[in-house]
Scaffold this motif. Structure first.
Motif, PDB file in Angstrom:
ATOM      1  N   UNK B 153     -56.447   3.180  20.942  1.00  0.00           N
ATOM      2  CA  UNK B 153     -55.277   2.745  21.718  1.00  0.00           C
ATOM      3  C   UNK B 153     -55.503   1.365  22.321  1.00  0.00           C
ATOM      4  N   UNK B 154     -56.671   1.197  22.938  1.00  0.00           N
ATOM      5  CA  UNK B 154     -56.899   0.001  23.757  1.00  0.00           C
ATOM      6  C   UNK B 154     -57.656  -1.096  23.035  1.00  0.00           C
ATOM      7  N   UNK B 155     -58.222  -0.772  21.888  1.00  0.00           N
ATOM      8  CA  UNK B 155     -59.051  -1.764  21.221  1.00  0.00           C
ATOM      9  C   UNK B 155     -60.480  -1.752  21.728  1.00  0.00           C
ATOM     10  N   UNK B 156     -60.756  -0.911  22.737  1.00  0.00           N
ATOM     11  CA  UNK B 156     -62.120  -0.761  23.242  1.00  0.00           C
ATOM     12  C   UNK B 156     -62.727  -2.070  23.684  1.00  0.00           C
ATOM     13  N   UNK B 157     -64.013  -2.270  23.339  1.00  0.00           N
ATOM     14  CA  UNK B 157     -64.742  -3.445  23.794  1.00  0.00           C
ATOM     15  C   UNK B 157     -64.242  -4.735  23.136  1.00  0.00           C
ATOM     16  N   UNK B 158     -63.534  -4.589  22.004  1.00  0.00           N
ATOM     17  CA  UNK B 158     -63.011  -5.798  21.343  1.00  0.00           C
ATOM     18  C   UNK B 158     -61.777  -6.350  22.031  1.00  0.00           C
TER      19      UNK B 158
END
Lengths: 250, 343
Positions: B153-158
């Motif tokens: 959903x958020x793109x995580x660390x990227x």
């Protein structure tokens, strides 16, 4: 007869210590009732039970005939119970006019309004102003409360309780710590409380108790020890022994 | 409780009637007007610093949001970035899923952050300051980790990629110089400031101050604390969320950084610098904070955090009041006109 305040078998224990034991006290409507007792007799616990700060271990509290034992602090205020504190509990950063109009707005149910400015409601401001003048605070309505002389803060303490338009007013040592030259202002304002307000006075100052009260209850070690008119209590040898004799306030 | 504090001479206020006194207290003062004229004037005066000014406006709004709960309701928080982050991600996700008009996105993001704040508010009703610090910090940490883990959903660390923001009201495009961004952020901050100014001067605002001042007595006169605290915490979360949304929309990117502890700490530092409880503290503090950061990192790119820390330690040890009194002696009347009690 319905009483303004009636407690039945009211008890409060903290662990093994019984701060209030089986206190059954009736305060007639419109009465000037005093509750006295030596230090540690449980007067403060009793007032905390009445106002709902503490839940009782057992027993019940009726106000104007209605059981309020389980009613919240704010619920009791709405039903007409107000109190003052032995040690000033005021809003140091607010002015007296803000302090009083806050309480009046709260009483009128407009205290949570966010869409108009404080002071827009002229009925609230006028009432606050009149109350402050009556309480001899007219000259310092707009000062910060923290800068008022101590005696004036005591008056504001009482005015703030009166702003709630109480039916039952609990006064916790109103004259405590007030310097001699400001004392008569506080005593006068206590004397001048409207007749329809029932007053329960918790006090150490015997001069004030004997001049003000029409009935006195004596609390000793958490339990009611004696009850009677000023005449009876001031001449009761037992009371003298446990209380008046021990205490140098007379 | 009622310790003696220095006070302006009573004679100046004594002559006023209570109604006039209350009106005067709420009236606009000329330095306030000057402040906002200058802020909008910078649109024309500093055309090549709009990106920095945009950051300042967003930080100012974020700190203003913290001031609402800290300065007016006495709620301490070490995790205010939680709502900033929710707003930032909400704005990014909304734009990715079709709502690219910024104002719509801004309002929706504020609402989502507000809902988060409303739910979180039940945890800060009771307990000491320490409890509140830990709970707010914990909530922010949880959200940070969630954003990290829910990378689909958020793109995580990227970070969240592919955020494209359309023109404001379909007419005003964002430009590389950041002019639209600054005008947009400043206008939003100004409008929200107006609302905050209105709210803190209302009976509701007064009851918050009373709760902060003396919760015991406030309860005794019939103020039920919980509902008031929930209301202001929710409002502050809306503000923080909108600040976060502004950042997403003006940078077209969201990363985990929006939920960083450092962001929560920055807001608190801004209020330490600018002072709390008079609404301008967050805004003035944001200007000072960003300028300090800008100047220091230009001077010593590697060590600017050292100097920032140094200045803050000095600020707190000497006391903001005393330091400001020394530095800003000529400005004291100005600050007082802005409504600062103890500059």
């Amino acid at each position: 007869m319905t009483f303004a305040l009636e407690t039945t078998g009211l008890s409060k224990s903290f662990g093994g210590f019984e701060a209030n034991a089986d206190v059954s006290l009736s305060v007639a409507k419109g009465a000037r009732h005093a509750l006295i007792g030596p230090n540690g007799a449980g007067k403060t616990t009793f007032i905390n039970l009445l106002t709902g700060v503490l839940p009782p271990t057992s027993g019940s509290i009726r106000m104007m005939g209605e059981d309020v034992t389980r009613v919240s602090q704010q619920g009791r205020v709405r039903r007409g119970m107000a109190r003052t504190y032995q040690i000033n509990q005021l809003f140091a950063d607010l002015s007296p006019i803000e302090t009083i109009s806050l309480a009046i707005a709260e009483r009128e149910g407009s205290g949570a309004r966010w869409w108009n400015r404080v002071g827009k409601d002229s009925a609230v401001i006028d009432e606050s102003e009149a109350l402050l003048r009556r309480m001899k605070l007219g000259a310092m309505m707009t000062r910060r409360t923290a800068t008022l002389p101590y005696g004036k803060q005591r008056l504001l303490e009482i005015a703030l309780a009166m702003a709630c338009k109480p039916k039952l007013l609990l006064l916790d040592e109103p004259a405590a710590g007030v310097p001699e030259d400001e004392r008569h202002d506080v005593l006068d304002s206590v004397e001048a409380l409207p007749d329809d307000v029932t007053v329960l006075l918790i006090e150490h100052d015997m001069e004030l108790v004997f001049s003000f009260a029409d009935k006195i209850s004596v609390l000793v070690q958490g339990a009611l020890y004696a009850e009677g008119s000023v005449e009876e209590i001031s001449t009761d040898p037992h009371v003298k022994a446990v209380y008046l004799g021990e205490d140098t306030h007379v | 409780m009622l310790n003696k504090l220095p006070e302006q001479p009573a004679s100046t206020t004594e002559a006023l009637s209570p109604a006039a006194f209350l009106q005067a207290k709420a009236a606009w003062r000329w330095p306030e007007i000057l402040f906002w004229i200058s802020a909008f004037g910078l649109i024309l005066l500093l055309p090549n610093r709009h990106l920095l000014l945009n950051e300042i406006a967003i930080l100012g709004l974020f700190a203003l949001s913290l001031d609402l709960i800290l300065g007016y309701a006495g709620i301490v928080s070490l995790g205010h970035a939680a709502f900033f982050g929710v707003g930032a991600y909400a704005a990014g996700l909304l734009s990715k899923h079709g709502i690219s008009e910024p104002v719509t996105g801004l309002v929706l993001s504020g609402a989502i952050a507000g809902l988060t704040g409303f739910l979180a508010s039940f945890m800060i009703l009771r307990g000491s300051d320490l409890t509140r610090l830990m709970v707010t910090l914990g909530v922010a940490l949880i959200l940070h980790e969630l954003a990290n883990r829910l990378d689909w959903i958020t793109g995580g660390a990227d970070g969240l990629l592919g955020v494209t923001i359309g023109p404001i009201f379909g007419r005003f495009d964002f430009d590389f110089a950041g002019t639209t961004a600054y005008v947009y952020s400043l206008t939003t901050t100004f409008l929200l400031f107006l609302l905050a100014r209105h709210v803190v001067q209302s009976p509701f605002g007064l009851s918050l101050k009373a709760l902060k001042d003396n919760r015991l007595r406030a309860s005794t006169i019939g103020i039920a604390p919980n509902r008031r605290l929930i209301a202001i915490y929710t409002l502050a979360a809306v503000y923080a969320g909108m600040a976060g949304a502004l950042l997403t929309q003006t940078t077209q990117f969201v990363s985990l950084e929006v939920l960083d502890f450092a962001r929560s700490a920055d807001a608190l530092l801004v209020l330490v610098i600018g002072g709390s409880g008079y609404l301008y503290g967050g805004l003035i503090g944001a200007v000072a904070f960003k300028l300090m950061k800008d100047v220091l990192s230009a001077m010593t790119p590697a060590y600017w955090i050292f100097w920032m820390g140094f200045i803050l330690v000095i600020l707190v040890l000497i006391g903001r009041d005393r330091l400001m009194a020394m530095l800003a002696k000529p400005f004291v009347p100005l600050l007082r006109l802005l409504g600062v009690r103890r500059p």
